[in-house]
Scaffold this motif. Structure first.
Motif, PDB file in Angstrom:
ATOM      1  N   PRO A 199     -10.266   2.407   0.231  1.00  7.87           N
ATOM      2  CA  PRO A 199      -9.731   3.754  -0.196  1.00  7.87           C
ATOM      3  C   PRO A 199     -10.761   4.701   0.198  1.00  7.87           C
ATOM      4  N   GLU A 210       0.579  -1.215  -0.062  1.00  4.82           N
ATOM      5  CA  GLU A 210       0.233   0.028   0.060  1.00  4.82           C
ATOM      6  C   GLU A 210       0.787   1.085   0.190  1.00  4.82           C
ATOM      7  N   THR A 211       2.097   1.016  -0.342  1.00  2.00           N
ATOM      8  CA  THR A 211       3.243   2.253  -0.374  1.00  2.00           C
ATOM      9  C   THR A 211       3.268   2.875  -1.460  1.00  2.00           C
ATOM     10  N   ALA A 256       8.416   3.175   8.348  1.00  2.00           N
ATOM     11  CA  ALA A 256       9.198   3.607   7.328  1.00  2.00           C
ATOM     12  C   ALA A 256       8.696   2.994   6.065  1.00  2.00           C
ATOM     13  N   ASN A 257       8.202   1.819   6.083  1.00  2.00           N
ATOM     14  CA  ASN A 257       7.846   0.820   4.916  1.00  2.00           C
ATOM     15  C   ASN A 257       6.292   1.343   4.514  1.00  2.00           C
ATOM     16  N   GLY A 258       5.847   2.456   5.271  1.00  2.00           N
ATOM     17  CA  GLY A 258       4.649   2.795   4.640  1.00  2.00           C
ATOM     18  C   GLY A 258       3.537   2.389   5.436  1.00  2.00           C
ATOM     19  N   LYS A 267       1.110   8.941   2.747  1.00  2.00           N
ATOM     20  CA  LYS A 267       1.231   8.131   3.990  1.00  2.00           C
ATOM     21  C   LYS A 267      -0.237   7.525   3.887  1.00  2.00           C
ATOM     22  N   GLY A 268      -0.393   6.138   4.146  1.00  2.00           N
ATOM     23  CA  GLY A 268      -1.374   5.263   4.066  1.00  2.00           C
ATOM     24  C   GLY A 268      -2.904   5.990   4.650  1.00  2.00           C
ATOM     25  N   SER A 269      -2.712   6.659   5.845  1.00  2.00           N
ATOM     26  CA  SER A 269      -3.774   6.989   6.508  1.00  2.00           C
ATOM     27  C   SER A 269      -4.378   8.447   5.690  1.00  2.00           C
ATOM     28  N   SER A 307      12.375   6.878   4.058  1.00  2.00           N
ATOM     29  CA  SER A 307      11.463   6.951   5.055  1.00  2.00           C
ATOM     30  C   SER A 307      10.328   7.935   5.051  1.00  2.00           C
ATOM     31  N   GLN A 308      10.691   9.054   4.462  1.00  2.00           N
ATOM     32  CA  GLN A 308       9.788  10.275   4.613  1.00  2.00           C
ATOM     33  C   GLN A 308       8.907  10.535   3.159  1.00  2.00           C
ATOM     34  N   LYS A 309       8.056   9.513   2.825  1.00  2.00           N
ATOM     35  CA  LYS A 309       7.067   9.641   1.761  1.00  2.00           C
ATOM     36  C   LYS A 309       6.122  10.483   1.574  1.00  2.00           C
ATOM     37  N   LYS A 334     -16.546  -0.358   1.557  1.00  2.00           N
ATOM     38  CA  LYS A 334     -15.461  -0.632   0.342  1.00  2.00           C
ATOM     39  C   LYS A 334     -15.007   0.901  -0.066  1.00  2.00           C
ATOM     40  N   ASP A 335     -15.783   1.896   0.217  1.00  2.00           N
ATOM     41  CA  ASP A 335     -15.362   3.325  -0.191  1.00  2.00           C
ATOM     42  C   ASP A 335     -14.779   4.173   0.998  1.00  2.00           C
ATOM     43  N   GLY A 336     -14.437   3.491   2.313  1.00  2.28           N
ATOM     44  CA  GLY A 336     -13.591   4.128   3.065  1.00  2.28           C
ATOM     45  C   GLY A 336     -14.577   5.340   3.895  1.00  2.28           C
ATOM     46  N   TYR A 373      -6.795   6.089   2.665  1.00  2.00           N
ATOM     47  CA  TYR A 373      -7.549   4.580   3.154  1.00  2.00           C
ATOM     48  C   TYR A 373      -7.796   4.504   4.515  1.00  2.00           C
ATOM     49  N   VAL A 374      -8.829   3.651   4.639  1.00  2.00           N
ATOM     50  CA  VAL A 374      -9.015   3.206   6.291  1.00  2.00           C
ATOM     51  C   VAL A 374      -8.687   1.837   6.220  1.00  2.00           C
ATOM     52  N   ALA A 416       8.554   6.941   9.989  1.00  2.00           N
ATOM     53  CA  ALA A 416       8.624   7.737   8.997  1.00  2.00           C
ATOM     54  C   ALA A 416       7.832   9.072   9.855  1.00  2.00           C
ATOM     55  N   PRO A 439      -4.530   4.832  13.405  1.00  2.00           N
ATOM     56  CA  PRO A 439      -3.093   4.884  13.127  1.00  2.00           C
ATOM     57  C   PRO A 439      -2.582   6.079  13.913  1.00  2.00           C
TER      58      PRO A 439
END
Lengths: 194, 705
Positions: A134, A74-75, B523-525, A120-122, A115-117, B638-640, A125-126, B467, B518
């Motif tokens: 998404p 998910e990155t 770091a990996n996202g 971010k996932g949050s 590491s600083q992209k 599905k749509d968050g 998406y949930v 991160a 969250p």
């Protein structure tokens, strides 16, 4: 008299200018694509995507401007700075895809370090159980690797097993890949309108 | 999928059933308002004099329904929704077996008691009801609405009290039942009572080969299992005033499981095992006609282990060991102050321990509590009950739970009930102490609020492992209990001797619901999660129950619940125009309106049942036909946006039909046959606990002296 003429001239000019403004730019084409990416969060290659071709780009071209963004699990990574040789940037706006009529002038982010992209996932998406959804109404606006503009929304995300079947959210099986259905519009002319 | 042919077959079934009718003596299925209940007030009261919505499921109904496990019989009761391994989130369903919803509140907000003592072994907040055999059950009392004023944590949506066979008489019972999926159930039970001593025992073995609802998957929907239940209860009467009852229960289950993990073949397998032991001595002493006191002790130890190994090289794939201990001493004293007042006082201490592979170390909690309740009957036809309970827990803040209930008898035919109560649920061990880093799979990590450490996050950020620390991280603090306020208002009418109806309106407002958020980005996202008191929700609706005695041999009863629920935060965000959604999976996102909002996941707006019981003592034939309906319910997001709004996000409506036919041969033998899920309605993904059409045949033997 002179005054009248100049007003008339100005009006004519203004009309001409506004006419010209109403001339639509080449409309950005809207397309959807099933972007299937590596399902491991930590291992293996990213999968690369190009707005110009509307398709995946081979991993061997990762050190080029042929791709705009890439995903693994998910990155997101963006083709600029820490992640690539391009000049891509991205921002997420809280406006449904259809209502984003122009790309913002500024505000584009990029991956500053590994590491600083930028994304971010949050942000988009949930997380619910083992699956993530998404968030509808979030639109990614990209400046591409070659300074064009594109908008994108992630419509759905499905975790797939090794044989390509959709995994149920409660399955203990680790996803082999993630299938994202994405919709995007690319403005090849370099304009910001969609 | 409830099409016309199904409706036709339903009508046919009803008419077949009704045509059984003839004229004879009274049926024993109608429930009397004189029946004694205990759960609503912790004192023995007539059902008609209880100011709190209470239902009884009698042994007669349980037997006539041919039910095997607790979830079988409870799912046929009005307003009860059995959740099944789908959905998630703090107020969602849960992925851990057959849990129960009352008044739209989730399984972790419902208290389940066995002979008045709490049961343990919840996983993910869910008590799996299929753990409980029902061959030893005398009756089940269901109390709706908050009862934390008497029972403390978890008694928010209501209390289900399973009351086992009393220690009386001399009797021996045995039976065997065999059904589809190689489901075999064997039991024996017996009662012996002498002058001072009495003994009861129950032993049961239940096994099944499991079943498959979705042929496209390699895994079975329900894996093969077997389980044993043992129950021994004995009493000793020291004097006419003093009596000791010791209740002992043992449960063991074993279930195999196999998975195809990253493979097109089954390559990983293992088993899950449950062990549950309870020892529960209760000493009762009558000081006088007016004062009686009970000392109750409870030792309950629960253990669940699950192990999965690779089938090719035996390498361990997954291992989980969950051990819970619950130790309690409690006193309850009932005092008849005068003709108008009955006072109940109580207090106790509980030690709870949990040790699992997902915690850093063994955790324990100490709980001290006291409660007081008075029932006042100062005015004719009016009963007022006031109660208050104080809970002090070492792990979270103290909690005071009041309750006020009124019962007013207008005349012999109409009675009114009204009650207000506070409910709470203490943060559970997982929400406090979970310390889980998923190194193998997605790489996320999740920490209970007590395990969460800002210093560690900051250190990890310096080391480059994290991160970004998200603003939510600064909200993590001592978890507060989840709290609720519940109102119930209703009436009972008995216009005819043969007809009875009850209506109850309810509203529950729940605050401080605990959910995970969250708190940082790895770091990996991937994300780091922790728990916070964040959500606010309500549930409201109306429940109607009616029963009618037809032709003396047939009892018809029906129930209906209308339910509305909402996450208040989502509702507010919708009002502020901040929530988007899609109408179809690949459609455009649009602004959601209040009309699009479907409430909390895993809730049916409409639930209804119709139950017909036929009993002819003269010929020995009896039969039952039960219809259970649930309207569609949201299962996915599905749509968050946090709720179900497109068709793909709902599980469709379902109508279950169960039927039995029994014949009493003589006083000793009874033969029963049945079909469950006659219409073969299944949903592999969202109702995996509901098998397809299945059959059974059973023989029961009874010897009474």
């Amino acid at each position: 008299m002179n005054m009248k003429y100049s007003i008339l001239a100005a009006a004519v000019l203004l009309f001409a200018v506004s006419c010209k403004k109403e001339d639509k730019p080449t409309p950005a084409t809207v397309a959807t694509f099933d972007f299937v990416v590596n399902g491991s969060p930590t291992q293996g290659n990213y999968d690369f995507f190009s707005f110009a071709t509307g398709a995946k780009v081979a991993a061997t071209d990762s050190n080029s401007t042929k791709w705009d963004f890439a995903m693994r699990f998910e990155t997101f990574i963006i083709n600029s700075n820490a992640s690539g040789p391009g000049n891509a940037g991205v921002q997420i706006v809280n406006t449904p895809f259809d209502n984003v009529t122009a790309a913002p002038e500024t505000g584009y982010k990029y991956d500053t370090t590994v590491s600083q992209k930028a994304i971010k996932g949050s942000d988009w998406y949930v997380y619910a159980g083992r699956s993530f959804s998404p968030i509808a109404g979030k639109t990614f606006v990209f400046r591409t690797a070659t300074n064009k503009f594109a908008k994108l929304e992630v419509i759905s995300a499905d975790a797939l097993d090794a044989s390509g079947n959709i995994l149920s959210p409660t399955s203990p099986v680790r996803p082999a890949s993630i299938k994202y259905k994405i919709r995007f519009a690319y403005q090849p002319g370099g304009k910001r309108d969609f | 999928m409830l099409n016309q042919s199904i409706m036709r077959s339903v009508l046919l079934l009803i008419s077949i059933f009704v045509s059984f009718a003839a004229a004879a003596q009274d049926s024993a299925f109608s429930k009397s308002l004189d029946e004694i209940v205990i759960t609503a007030t912790r004192t023995e009261r007539k059902l008609g004099n209880v100011a709190i919505p209470t239902q009884i499921v009698s042994q007669k109904i349980i037997r006539a329904s041919g039910s095997l496990r607790l979830n079988d019989i409870l799912q046929e009761q009005t307003g009860i929704f059995i959740t099944s391994g789908s959905g998630s989130g703090a107020v969602g369903g849960g992925v851990f077996g057959n849990g129960i919803q009352l008044q739209g509140l989730s399984p972790d907000h419902t208290m389940i008691l066995l002979d008045g003592e709490p049961l343990i072994g919840r996983q993910g907040g869910v008590m799996d009801l299929s753990r409980f055999a029902i061959g030893n059950i005398k009756k089940i009392e269901i109390v709706k609405g908050p009862s934390s004023s008497l029972y403390g944590s978890e008694a928010m949506g209501g209390v289900i009290n399973i009351i086992t066979e009393p220690l009386q008489g001399k009797q021996f019972n045995a039976g065997i039942r065999s059904g589809s999926f190689m489901n075999t159930d064997v039991y024996a039970s017996g009662n012996y009572s002498g002058k001072k001593t009495a003994v009861y025992f129950f032993a049961n073995r239940n096994s099944s080969n499991g079943y498959e609802l979705d042929k496209s998957t390699l895994e079975k929907t329900l894996d093969p299992f077997y389980n044993y239940t043992g129950h021994i209860k004995f009493s000793y009467r020291f004097s006419p005033k003093t009596k000791l009852i010791v209740n002992n229960r043992y449960f063991h289950s074993f279930q195999e499981s196999f998975y195809a993990i990253n493979s097109s073949k089954i390559n990983t397998g293992g088993n899950g095992q449950t062990n549950d032991i309870t020892i529960n001595p209760v000493l009762t002493h009558k000081f006088s006609n007016k004062v009686s006191s009970q000392m109750r002790f409870l030792v309950n130890e629960f253990r669940f282990t699950q192990k999965l190994d690779s089938l090719s090289n035996n390498k361990q794939y997954y291992y989980d060991d969950f051990r819970q201990g619950f130790y309690r001493a409690e006193n309850q004293t009932d005092i008849e102050l005068n003709t108008n007042n009955t006072l109940t006082l109580g207090g106790g201490y509980t030690l709870q321990t949990v040790n699992t592979t997902r915690y850093r170390e063994k955790k324990e909690q100490h709980l001290y509590y006291g409660f007081i309740q008075n029932e006042w009957r100062g005015i004719k036809n009016l009963i007022v009950i006031g109660g208050l309970r104080y809970d002090y827990n070492t792990a979270f803040k103290a909690r005071l739970s009041p309750k006020l209930a009124i019962n007013y008898k207008l005349n012999e035919k109409i009675k009114f009930n009204a009650s207000y109560g506070a409910g709470f649920k203490a943060p559970d061990f997982r929400q406090l102490y979970l310390s889980f880093v998923n190194n193998a799979a997605e790489g996320y990590s999740i920490y209970g609020a007590s395990e969460f450490s800002m210093e560690r996050l900051q250190l990890q950020k310096q080391q480059g492992l994290i991160a970004q620390i998200l603003p939510a991280a600064f909200q993590i603090t001592t978890l507060k209990p989840e709290v609720s306020r519940g109102f119930n208002f209703g009436f009972q009418i008995t216009p005819l001797q043969k007809f009875r109806a009850e209506v109850n309106f309810f509203r529950n407002d729940v605050d401080n619901l605990i959910n995970y958020l969250p708190v940082a980005a790895n770091a990996n996202g991937t994300s780091v999660f922790s728990y916070v008191n964040i959500n606010r929700a309500f549930t409201q609706g109306v429940e109607v129950n009616a029963s009618y005695q037809l032709f003396k041999k047939i009892n018809i009863s029906g129930g209906y619940q209308f339910l509305e629920t909402a996450d208040k935060t989502i509702l507010e965000n919708i009002k502020q125009g901040k929530v988007f959604g899609r109408d179809i999976l690949n459609g455009s996102a649009r602004l959601m309106t209040k009309a699009d909002y479907s409430g909390l996941l895993n809730r049916s707006k409409h639930m209804a049942n119709l139950r017909l019981f036929y009993d002819d003592a003269a010929s020995g034939w009896s039969s039952s036909l039960r219809f259970i309906y649930r309207s569609r319910f949201g299962v996915l997001d599905k749509d968050g946006n946090g709720f179900a709004n497109m068709d793909e996000e709902f599980a469709p409506a379902i109508l279950q039909v169960n039927a039995t036919l029994s014949k009493q041969i003589n006083k000793q033998f009874n033969i029963q046959a049945g079909i469950n899920n006659v219409l073969n309605q299944t949903n592999a993904r969202f109702m995996p606990n509901l098998p397809g059409r299945n059959f059974f045949i059973a023989i029961h033997y009874t010897f009474k002296k």
